[in-house]
Design an enzyme around this catalytic site. Structure first.
Site, PDB file in Angstrom:
ATOM      1  N   LYS A  13       0.826  -1.220   0.000  1.00 48.47           N
ATOM      2  CA  LYS A  13       0.000   0.000   0.000  1.00 48.47           C
ATOM      3  C   LYS A  13       0.857   1.266   0.000  1.00 48.47           C
ATOM      4  CE  LYS A  13      -1.834  -0.945   4.042  1.00 48.47           C
ATOM      5  NZ  LYS A  13      -1.219  -2.248   4.314  1.00 48.47           N
ATOM      6  N   ARG A  88      -9.640   0.558   8.471  1.00 48.91           N
ATOM      7  CA  ARG A  88      -9.247  -0.828   8.754  1.00 48.91           C
ATOM      8  C   ARG A  88     -10.314  -1.575   9.517  1.00 48.91           C
ATOM      9  NH1 ARG A  88      -3.052   0.397   8.757  1.00 48.91           N
ATOM     10  NH2 ARG A  88      -2.277  -1.650   8.348  1.00 48.91           N
ATOM     11  N   ARG A 127      11.294  -5.402   5.095  1.00 43.49           N
ATOM     12  CA  ARG A 127      11.057  -3.971   4.809  1.00 43.49           C
ATOM     13  C   ARG A 127      12.086  -3.097   5.530  1.00 43.49           C
ATOM     14  NH1 ARG A 127       5.121  -1.910   5.331  1.00 43.49           N
ATOM     15  NH2 ARG A 127       5.185  -3.198   7.206  1.00 43.49           N
ATOM     16  N   ARG A 160      11.347  -1.170  11.034  1.00 43.18           N
ATOM     17  CA  ARG A 160      10.301  -0.835  12.003  1.00 43.18           C
ATOM     18  C   ARG A 160      10.265  -1.843  13.140  1.00 43.18           C
ATOM     19  NH1 ARG A 160       4.951   0.059   8.451  1.00 43.18           N
ATOM     20  NH2 ARG A 160       4.082  -1.097  10.194  1.00 43.18           N
ATOM     21  N   ARG A 171      -0.368  -9.061  13.354  1.00 43.67           N
ATOM     22  CA  ARG A 171      -1.036  -8.050  12.525  1.00 43.67           C
ATOM     23  C   ARG A 171      -1.859  -8.703  11.418  1.00 43.67           C
ATOM     24  NH1 ARG A 171       4.288  -5.197  11.230  1.00 43.67           N
ATOM     25  NH2 ARG A 171       3.156  -4.009   9.662  1.00 43.67           N
TER      26      ARG A 171
HETATM   27  P1  ADP Z   1       1.213  -1.848   7.577  1.00 42.11           P
HETATM   28  O1  ADP Z   1       2.340  -1.327   6.772  1.00 42.11           O
HETATM   29  O2  ADP Z   1       1.483  -3.137   8.234  1.00 42.11           O
HETATM   30  O3  ADP Z   1      -0.074  -1.867   6.865  1.00 42.11           O
HETATM   31  P2  ADP Z   1       0.861   0.647   9.021  1.00 42.11           P
HETATM   32  O4  ADP Z   1       2.098   1.433   8.968  1.00 42.11           O
HETATM   33  O5  ADP Z   1      -0.250   1.049   8.139  1.00 42.11           O
HETATM   34  O6  ADP Z   1       1.177  -0.892   8.838  1.00 42.11           O
HETATM   35  O7  ADP Z   1       0.324   0.616  10.536  1.00 42.11           O
HETATM   36  C1  ADP Z   1       1.178   0.321  11.617  1.00 42.11           C
HETATM   37  C2  ADP Z   1       0.348   0.219  12.880  1.00 42.11           C
HETATM   38  O8  ADP Z   1      -0.315   1.473  13.136  1.00 42.11           O
HETATM   39  C3  ADP Z   1      -0.779  -0.818  12.866  1.00 42.11           C
HETATM   40  O9  ADP Z   1      -0.329  -2.120  13.190  1.00 42.11           O
HETATM   41  C4  ADP Z   1      -1.717  -0.238  13.912  1.00 42.11           C
HETATM   42  O10 ADP Z   1      -1.256  -0.477  15.234  1.00 42.11           O
HETATM   43  C5  ADP Z   1      -1.615   1.264  13.644  1.00 42.11           C
HETATM   44  N1  ADP Z   1      -2.614   1.697  12.640  1.00 42.11           N
HETATM   45  C6  ADP Z   1      -2.369   2.169  11.394  1.00 42.11           C
HETATM   46  N2  ADP Z   1      -3.512   2.454  10.749  1.00 42.11           N
HETATM   47  C7  ADP Z   1      -4.520   2.148  11.605  1.00 42.11           C
HETATM   48  C8  ADP Z   1      -5.939   2.197  11.526  1.00 42.11           C
HETATM   49  N3  ADP Z   1      -6.574   2.630  10.412  1.00 42.11           N
HETATM   50  N4  ADP Z   1      -6.644   1.794  12.605  1.00 42.11           N
HETATM   51  C9  ADP Z   1      -6.048   1.382  13.725  1.00 42.11           C
HETATM   52  N5  ADP Z   1      -4.706   1.272  13.865  1.00 42.11           N
HETATM   53  C10 ADP Z   1      -3.949   1.668  12.815  1.00 42.11           C
HETATM   54  P1  ADP Z   2       2.196  -1.834   3.225  1.00 40.89           P
HETATM   55  O1  ADP Z   2       2.196  -0.320   3.236  1.00 40.89           O
HETATM   56  O2  ADP Z   2       1.005  -2.411   2.552  1.00 40.89           O
HETATM   57  O3  ADP Z   2       2.435  -2.426   4.566  1.00 40.89           O
HETATM   58  P2  ADP Z   2       4.782  -1.554   1.831  1.00 40.89           P
HETATM   59  O4  ADP Z   2       4.498  -0.703   0.660  1.00 40.89           O
HETATM   60  O5  ADP Z   2       5.499  -0.928   2.970  1.00 40.89           O
HETATM   61  O6  ADP Z   2       3.415  -2.281   2.326  1.00 40.89           O
HETATM   62  O7  ADP Z   2       5.577  -2.844   1.314  1.00 40.89           O
HETATM   63  C1  ADP Z   2       5.991  -3.859   2.221  1.00 40.89           C
HETATM   64  C2  ADP Z   2       7.374  -4.372   1.806  1.00 40.89           C
HETATM   65  O8  ADP Z   2       7.239  -5.136   0.597  1.00 40.89           O
HETATM   66  C3  ADP Z   2       8.375  -3.263   1.513  1.00 40.89           C
HETATM   67  O9  ADP Z   2       9.649  -3.712   1.912  1.00 40.89           O
HETATM   68  C4  ADP Z   2       8.289  -3.099  -0.017  1.00 40.89           C
HETATM   69  O10 ADP Z   2       9.521  -2.659  -0.562  1.00 40.89           O
HETATM   70  C5  ADP Z   2       7.959  -4.511  -0.472  1.00 40.89           C
HETATM   71  N1  ADP Z   2       7.064  -4.553  -1.638  1.00 40.89           N
HETATM   72  C6  ADP Z   2       6.063  -3.690  -1.956  1.00 40.89           C
HETATM   73  N2  ADP Z   2       5.443  -4.063  -3.087  1.00 40.89           N
HETATM   74  C7  ADP Z   2       6.063  -5.210  -3.500  1.00 40.89           C
HETATM   75  C8  ADP Z   2       5.887  -6.075  -4.636  1.00 40.89           C
HETATM   76  N3  ADP Z   2       4.946  -5.861  -5.564  1.00 40.89           N
HETATM   77  N4  ADP Z   2       6.715  -7.149  -4.729  1.00 40.89           N
HETATM   78  C9  ADP Z   2       7.678  -7.392  -3.789  1.00 40.89           C
HETATM   79  N5  ADP Z   2       7.891  -6.601  -2.708  1.00 40.89           N
HETATM   80  C10 ADP Z   2       7.100  -5.516  -2.574  1.00 40.89           C
END
Ligand code: ADP
Ligand code: ADP
Ligand code: ZN
Length: 217
Positions: A13, A88, A127, A160, A171
């Site tokens: 995302k 979410r 990541r 992270r 998660r």
């Molecule tokens: P990911 O990359 O795994 O999707 P995020 O960076 O979006 O993770 O979120 C990291 C953490 O921040 C989540 O595990 C949660 O604790 C909190 N968080 C983020 N977005 C939300 C949301 N929309 N509602 C509740 N908690 C959230």
């Molecule tokens: P989210 O925000 O959904 O948690 P991220 O964009 O941070 O996801 O991506 C999670 C990890 O996977 C990062 O290390 C990113 O570089 C990698 N990644 C993202 N898209 C792809 C893909 N299409 N194929 C392989 N790795 C990916």
């Protein structure tokens, strides 16, 4: 253009939302990034969010909805935005509907990046993020030219605290229970689009751009 980027933790995302934000000159609104800055700054919000984040749990809806409501009211959101990681829960989705109708806006598309659960732990654990500019890398799938150094700004990369196999597992189970139901929620609303997130980063970007062209209409 009001876009919601959906997908499980590690689906891509943030990576894709950043590209869309640059291309369309709209803000990328990531609740995860907002919480992480609050934690780093030690604000009241950060204190509230920290324990949930380290445990891999969702921050309570009330808190999360509050920060999104404030953010979407800012003037840079007038010509559109991309929400990354919100909503979410069904409660957050209902609240977003209300916030948008108060602002006289509609959701243009909900884009779900679909990646099988079995790939997500590796994506999360590998990541790396730039301390200076926030760019996202992956040690295997999107490695920087020089290990641990950001290609874009030369900043140092970090992992992270919640990107461990253990917290990722937690998660992902929270995602299954609380967030996956939003797929049907938005399918029923007629705004849902799915993209195969097993493809390379650039192939996903290409698929996304096609979707957005039709949204722009
Ligand atoms: P990911 O990359 O795994 O999707 P995020 O960076 O979006 O993770 O979120 C990291 C953490 O921040 C989540 O595990 C949660 O604790 C909190 N968080 C983020 N977005 C939300 C949301 N929309 N509602 C509740 N908690 C959230
Ligand atoms: P989210 O925000 O959904 O948690 P991220 O964009 O941070 O996801 O991506 C999670 C990890 O996977 C990062 O290390 C990113 O570089 C990698 N990644 C993202 N898209 C792809 C893909 N299409 N194929 C392989 N790795 C990916
Ligand atoms: Zn950087």
């Amino acid at each position: 253009m009001q876009i919601i980027m959906m997908g499980a933790p590690g689906a891509g995302k943030g990576t894709q939302a950043a590209k869309i934000a640059t291309k369309y000159e709209i803000p990328q609104i990531s609740t995860g990034d907002m919480f992480r800055s609050a934690v780093a700054e030690g604000t009241e919000l950060g204190k509230q969010a920290k324990e949930y984040m380290s445990a891999g749990k969702l921050v309570p809806d009330e808190v999360t909805i509050g920060i999104v409501r404030e953010r979407l009211a800012k003037s840079d959101c007038e010509k559109g935005f991309i929400l990354d990681g919100f909503p979410r829960t069904v409660e957050q989705a209902d609240a977003l509907g209300k916030i948008l109708s108060d602002l006289g806006k509609e959701i243009s598309a909900v884009i779900n990046i679909d990646v099988p659960l079995s790939d997500l732990i590796e994506r999360g654990v590998g990541r790396r993020i730039c301390k200076s500019c926030g760019a996202t890398y992956h040690i295997k799938f999107n490695a920087p030219v020089k290990e641990n150094v950001c290609d874009a700004c030369g900043g140092e990369l970090y992992q992270r605290a919640d990107d461990t196999a253990e917290t990722m597992t937690k998660r992902l189970s929270v995602y299954e229970a609380s967030t996956r139901p939003l797929i049907d929620y938005y399918k029923n609303a007629g705004v849902y689009v799915e993209i195969d997130g097993r493809q390379s980063i650039s192939a996903v970007t290409e698929a996304l751009n096609k979707v957005l062209l039709s949204v722009e209409g």
